[in-house]
Design a protein around this motif. Structure first.
Motif, PDB file in Angstrom:
ATOM      1  N   ALA A 165       0.838  -1.205   0.000  1.00 35.72           N
ATOM      2  CA  ALA A 165       0.000   0.000   0.000  1.00 35.72           C
ATOM      3  C   ALA A 165       0.870   1.252   0.000  1.00 35.72           C
ATOM      4  O   ALA A 165       0.509   2.269  -0.605  1.00 35.72           O
ATOM      5  CB  ALA A 165      -0.925   0.005   1.213  1.00 35.72           C
ATOM      6  N   TYR A 207       0.408   3.746  -3.066  1.00 40.63           N
ATOM      7  CA  TYR A 207      -0.068   5.099  -2.761  1.00 40.63           C
ATOM      8  C   TYR A 207       0.715   6.127  -3.588  1.00 40.63           C
ATOM      9  O   TYR A 207       0.132   7.035  -4.200  1.00 40.63           O
ATOM     10  CB  TYR A 207       0.114   5.348  -1.275  1.00 40.63           C
ATOM     11  N   GLU A 210      -6.263  -0.577  -3.196  1.00 46.07           N
ATOM     12  CA  GLU A 210      -6.640   0.382  -2.161  1.00 46.07           C
ATOM     13  C   GLU A 210      -5.597   1.490  -2.027  1.00 46.07           C
ATOM     14  O   GLU A 210      -5.929   2.675  -1.960  1.00 46.07           O
ATOM     15  CB  GLU A 210      -6.809  -0.349  -0.825  1.00 46.07           C
ATOM     16  N   GLY A 211      -4.321   1.097  -1.971  1.00 47.61           N
ATOM     17  CA  GLY A 211      -3.263   2.093  -1.862  1.00 47.61           C
ATOM     18  C   GLY A 211      -3.250   3.037  -3.051  1.00 47.61           C
ATOM     19  O   GLY A 211      -3.070   4.255  -2.900  1.00 47.61           O
ATOM     20  N   LYS A 232      -6.110   5.506  -2.791  1.00 46.65           N
ATOM     21  CA  LYS A 232      -5.847   6.503  -1.745  1.00 46.65           C
ATOM     22  C   LYS A 232      -4.818   7.534  -2.214  1.00 46.65           C
ATOM     23  O   LYS A 232      -4.895   8.715  -1.843  1.00 46.65           O
ATOM     24  CB  LYS A 232      -5.378   5.811  -0.462  1.00 46.65           C
ATOM     25  N   PRO A 271     -12.862   2.327  -2.642  1.00 47.23           N
ATOM     26  CA  PRO A 271     -12.582   1.984  -1.247  1.00 47.23           C
ATOM     27  C   PRO A 271     -13.830   1.851  -0.386  1.00 47.23           C
ATOM     28  O   PRO A 271     -13.830   1.113   0.606  1.00 47.23           O
ATOM     29  CB  PRO A 271     -11.707   3.152  -0.777  1.00 47.23           C
ATOM     30  N   THR A 317      -4.218   0.427   5.230  1.00 46.20           N
ATOM     31  CA  THR A 317      -5.431  -0.092   4.595  1.00 46.20           C
ATOM     32  C   THR A 317      -5.922  -1.308   5.395  1.00 46.20           C
ATOM     33  O   THR A 317      -5.186  -1.848   6.228  1.00 46.20           O
ATOM     34  CB  THR A 317      -5.160  -0.543   3.147  1.00 46.20           C
TER      35      THR A 317
END
Length: 368
Positions: free
Chosen positions: A152, A156, A187-188, A191, A211, A363
Motif C-alpha cells: 500500500a 499510494y 486500495e493504496g 488513496k 474503497p 489499509t
C-alpha cells in the motif's frame, strides 16, 4: 521419515477452474562451493502464473537462482499451472528432502501451513501471506516464516503519480483475484489518487476500485487469463482511462496488448512486483511503462535462503516497507519528462512522510 502431505484441496479462496497438471520438478542443483551450504537444498513452488510471468513468480525464482549461484546451495523449483497442482507440488518437494520450501503466493498458504505442521523438521517460507488454517486464521509455527510486503505504501505513491500525470482525468485498476495481497495494491493506489485530488483541488476518477465499496472491484478471477485482462483494459480505455494498474501478474501482458493496439502515446501501464520496464523491454512494452510498484521478493527469498542455510532460520516475519526498501516505485524511465516536476517532488516528500510515520496510508489489507 518425511510425512506425506495430504492432497486434499482446502484453499483459502475459491478454487479456480483450470485443470492443467503441474510441471515436473526442475532440479537446478549447484555444487559451486563446499561446506554446509552445498548440503542444503532450497526449494520453491510457484503460484499458477509460472516462473516466466515477468512479475511475482519470476522475482521469487530470481532470488532462488541468486542464492544458488552465490551461496552454493542446491535448488529445486516446481511450477504450478493451476491451484490443483499446489498439494502435489508441495508434496513432491517434501519427498525430495528439501531443507527449506518456499511458496510463492497467498493461494499456497493453507497447503504450506499443513505441510509445515506435518513436517516440523523442514523449514518453510511463504511469500505474500502469513501461514493460516482452513478458516484463514494466522498460524505461528517455529519452522514457518512469512515474507510479506506493505505494498500500500508504494501503491499510494504510484496513485499520486498517476493522478498527477493523467491527461484524461481518469485512471483505472483491476486485480487477478479478490484477495488481500491484490486488494492492498488497489486500495493504496486509490488513496494516492485521492491525496492528489485533495492537494490540488482536482477530481481524478478511479475506475475498477472503490474503497467505500470493495465488492464492486474489477477482477479477472485468476492470474492467467490475459485475454480477460485485455478485455478489461479495452473497457477502461473506452471509459476514458489513460493510466491502468493491473494487479494480476502475467495478466498484465493483456493490458500491454490493449495499449499497443490503441497506439496512443498518452496511455500507460503501472506494472507490479518487478520493474516492468526492464521485464517487458524485449517485447516492446517499455514505452507504455509509467512506473512499477515493486516488491523486493528476490531479496527476501535470497535472505531467507542465506539465513536458513547458515543455520540462522527464524520464524520472525519479514515485512517489506518503504523504510527497509522492501517495497518501492520504480524509475519513470521513458515517462520521466511526462511526469510533471512538481509531482515528482511531491512524491519524494510523501515517501519520506510515510517512512517517518507522519503520513498514514494504512489499509484494511495491510500485513501484520
Amino acid at each position: 521419515m518425511k510425512k506425506k502431505y495430504s492432497a486434499i484441496a482446502l484453499g483459502l479462496v475459491a478454487a479456480l477452474s483450470l485443470a492443467a497438471c503441474g510441471s515436473a520438478p526442475d532440479d537446478s542443483s549447484s555444487s559451486s562451493s563446499g561446506g554446509a551450504a552445498s548440503d542444503f537444498t532450497a526449494c520453491m513452488v510457484s503460484d499458477e502464473g509460472g516462473f516466466d510471468d515477468q512479475s511475482f513468480n519470476q522475482s521469487g525464482k530470481e532470488g532462488l537462482d541468486r542464492a544458488e549461484a552465490d551461496l552454493g546451495v542446491k535448488t529445486i523449483a516446481v511450477e504450478s499451472q493451476s491451484d490443483a497442482d499446489y498439494p502435489t507440488n508441495v508434496d513432491s518437494l517434501i519427498q525430495q528432502n528439501c531443507n527449506l520450501i518456499i511458496g510463492v503466493g497467498f493461494n499456497l498458504a493453507e497447503h504450506l501451513t499443513t505441510a509445515a505442521q506435518e513436517n516440523p523438521d523442514i523449514q518453510f517460507a511463504l511469500i505474500d501471506s502469513t501461514f493460516a488454517d482452513a478458516e484463514g486464521n494466522p498460524v505461528e509455527l517455529d519452522n514457518a516464516k512469512p515474507l510479506v510486503f506493505n505494498t500500500a505504501e508504494a501503491a499510494y505513491l504510484a496513485g499520486y503519480v498517476a493522478a498527477g500525470t493523467t491527461q484524461s482525468g481518469t485512471v483505472a485498476t483491476y486485480g487477478g483475484q479478490a484477495i488481500p495481497t491484490v486488494q492492498i495494491f488497489m486500495e493504496g493506489f486509490a488513496k494516492g489518487v485521492a491525496k492528489y485530488n485533495e492537494d490540488n483541488g482536482t477530481d481524478v476518477e478511479v475506475l475498477g476500485w472503490d474503497p467505500d465499496n470493495p465488492s464492486s472491484g474489477s477482477f479477472v478471477g485468476n492470474f492467467s487469463d490475459t485475454a480477460k485482462g485485455q478485455q478489461l483494459t479495452e473497457q477502461f480505455l473506452s471509459q476514458g482511462a489513460d493510466i491502468i494498474l493491473p494487479v494480476a501478474g502475467p495478466v498484465g501482458s493483456g493490458t500491454l496488448a490493449a495499449l499497443k493496439e490503441a497506439g496512443d502515446e498518452n496511455n500507460a501501464i503501472i506494472w507490479v512486483d518487478a520493474d516492468g520496464y526492464v521485464k517487458t523491454e524485449s517485447d516492446g512494452g517499455s514505452p507504455y511503462m509509467l512506473t512499477s510498484v515493486v516488491k523486493g521478493i528476490d531479496t527476501a527469498v535470497y535472505d531467507a535462503v542465506q539465513e536458513a542455510s547458515a543455520g540462522n532460520f527464524t520464524s520472525d516475519p519479514f515485512i517489506g516497507t518503504l523504510a527497509n526498501d522492501g517495497v518501492s516505485i520504480a524509475e519513470f524511465h521513458d515517462w520521466f519528462s511526462k511526469v510533471p516536476s512538481d509531482v515528482r517532488e511531491a512524491t519524494d516528500e510523501l515517501k519520506q512522510q510515510i517512512i517517518d510515520g507522519s503520513l498514514d496510508v494504512s489499509t484494511p489489507y495491510d500485513p501484520s
